[in-house]
Design an enzyme around this catalytic site. Structure first.
Site, PDB file in Angstrom:
ATOM      1  N   HIS A  20       0.786  -1.401  -0.088  1.00  0.00           N
ATOM      2  CA  HIS A  20      -0.075  -0.081  -0.014  1.00  0.00           C
ATOM      3  C   HIS A  20       0.732   1.368  -0.100  1.00  0.00           C
ATOM      4  O   HIS A  20       1.811   1.399   0.955  1.00  0.00           O
ATOM      5  CB  HIS A  20      -1.097  -0.003   1.060  1.00  0.00           C
ATOM      6  CG  HIS A  20      -1.863   1.051   1.274  1.00  0.00           C
ATOM      7  ND1 HIS A  20      -2.306   1.574   2.462  1.00  0.00           N
ATOM      8  CD2 HIS A  20      -2.585   1.712   0.236  1.00  0.00           C
ATOM      9  CE1 HIS A  20      -3.220   2.621   2.059  1.00  0.00           C
ATOM     10  NE2 HIS A  20      -3.401   2.596   0.839  1.00  0.00           N
ATOM     11  N   ASP A  28       7.474   8.388 -20.500  1.00  0.00           N
ATOM     12  CA  ASP A  28       8.005   8.359 -21.934  1.00  0.00           C
ATOM     13  C   ASP A  28       9.331   8.237 -22.174  1.00  0.00           C
ATOM     14  O   ASP A  28       9.775   7.690 -21.359  1.00  0.00           O
ATOM     15  CB  ASP A  28       7.339   9.760 -22.584  1.00  0.00           C
ATOM     16  CG  ASP A  28       8.188  10.973 -21.936  1.00  0.00           C
ATOM     17  OD1 ASP A  28       9.131  10.689 -21.371  1.00  0.00           O
ATOM     18  OD2 ASP A  28       7.784  12.040 -22.089  1.00  0.00           O
ATOM     19  N   HIS A  98       6.463  19.298 -13.247  1.00  0.00           N
ATOM     20  CA  HIS A  98       7.223  18.331 -13.751  1.00  0.00           C
ATOM     21  C   HIS A  98       8.720  17.844 -12.970  1.00  0.00           C
ATOM     22  O   HIS A  98       8.896  16.854 -12.736  1.00  0.00           O
ATOM     23  CB  HIS A  98       7.732  18.583 -15.292  1.00  0.00           C
ATOM     24  CG  HIS A  98       8.385  17.451 -15.851  1.00  0.00           C
ATOM     25  ND1 HIS A  98       7.894  16.474 -16.249  1.00  0.00           N
ATOM     26  CD2 HIS A  98       9.680  17.668 -16.474  1.00  0.00           C
ATOM     27  CE1 HIS A  98       8.901  15.542 -16.894  1.00  0.00           C
ATOM     28  NE2 HIS A  98       9.855  16.442 -17.039  1.00  0.00           N
ATOM     29  N   TYR A 120       5.637  15.299 -21.849  1.00  0.00           N
ATOM     30  CA  TYR A 120       5.048  15.304 -20.392  1.00  0.00           C
ATOM     31  C   TYR A 120       4.232  14.090 -20.280  1.00  0.00           C
ATOM     32  O   TYR A 120       3.308  13.983 -19.539  1.00  0.00           O
ATOM     33  CB  TYR A 120       4.486  16.412 -19.882  1.00  0.00           C
ATOM     34  CG  TYR A 120       5.428  17.685 -20.192  1.00  0.00           C
ATOM     35  CD1 TYR A 120       6.283  17.803 -19.112  1.00  0.00           C
ATOM     36  CD2 TYR A 120       5.311  18.591 -20.945  1.00  0.00           C
ATOM     37  CE1 TYR A 120       7.074  19.066 -19.215  1.00  0.00           C
ATOM     38  CE2 TYR A 120       6.049  19.838 -21.165  1.00  0.00           C
ATOM     39  CZ  TYR A 120       7.193  19.805 -20.287  1.00  0.00           C
ATOM     40  OH  TYR A 120       7.910  21.003 -20.076  1.00  0.00           O
ATOM     41  N   ASN A 122       4.040  11.079 -18.777  1.00  0.00           N
ATOM     42  CA  ASN A 122       4.485  10.220 -17.652  1.00  0.00           C
ATOM     43  C   ASN A 122       3.410  10.139 -16.690  1.00  0.00           C
ATOM     44  O   ASN A 122       2.740  11.230 -16.196  1.00  0.00           O
ATOM     45  CB  ASN A 122       5.776  10.845 -16.865  1.00  0.00           C
ATOM     46  CG  ASN A 122       6.793  11.414 -18.199  1.00  0.00           C
ATOM     47  OD1 ASN A 122       7.414  10.571 -18.782  1.00  0.00           O
ATOM     48  ND2 ASN A 122       6.901  12.584 -18.271  1.00  0.00           N
TER      49      ASN A 122
END
Length: 131
Positions: A20, A28, A98, A120, A122
């Site tokens: 958990h 990418d 990011h 971006y 991801n």
């Protein structure tokens, strides 16, 4: 031979060992991957496999309670963001910078690198529990 589910042995192993709140990243082709984090490299060529296809398959086996994407995705790749949110089917998708997303990769159990070439593209997936 495995009968159902993910047949990639590395991905299957990582998912089976998650607890958990543990995280994995699907990224990418360009995201920097910390050297101390397990890299599962699926990238074959530009676009193959796609991040969305990889994500869809991972979600079939992994219980995900939350996810994180870069704020920058909305501006740079709005159509991709809409498609990603549709694949997530109600799983919370939170945004971070990011730079913060790259910091989150340092705590991940593994990073799965795809052939995705979308800016971006991801996502960090946080494991939930099934009980």
């Amino acid at each position: 031979m495995k009968k159902i589910g993910i047949i990639n042995s590395e991905i299957s192993e990582v998912i089976s060992k998650l607890g958990h709140t543990d995280t994995i990243v699907i990224c990418d082709s360009g995201l920097p991957i910390p050297s101390h984090v397990r890299r599962i490299d699926l990238a074959l060529k530009q676009g193959l496999p796609s991040l969305l296809d990889t994500l869809s398959i991972v979600l079939e086996e992994m219980e995900v309670e939350a996810s994180f994407i870069a704020d920058e995705m909305e501006r740079a790749s709005p159509q991709f963001k809409r498609e990603l949110e549709a694949v997530m089917k109600g799983i919370p998708v939170r945004t971070v910078s990011h730079e913060q997303l790259k910091r989150l990769t340092h705590e991940a159990k593994a990073v799965i690198r795809t052939g995705e070439f979308t800016p971006y593209a991801n996502i960090v997936l946080q494991a939930g529990v099934i009980f």
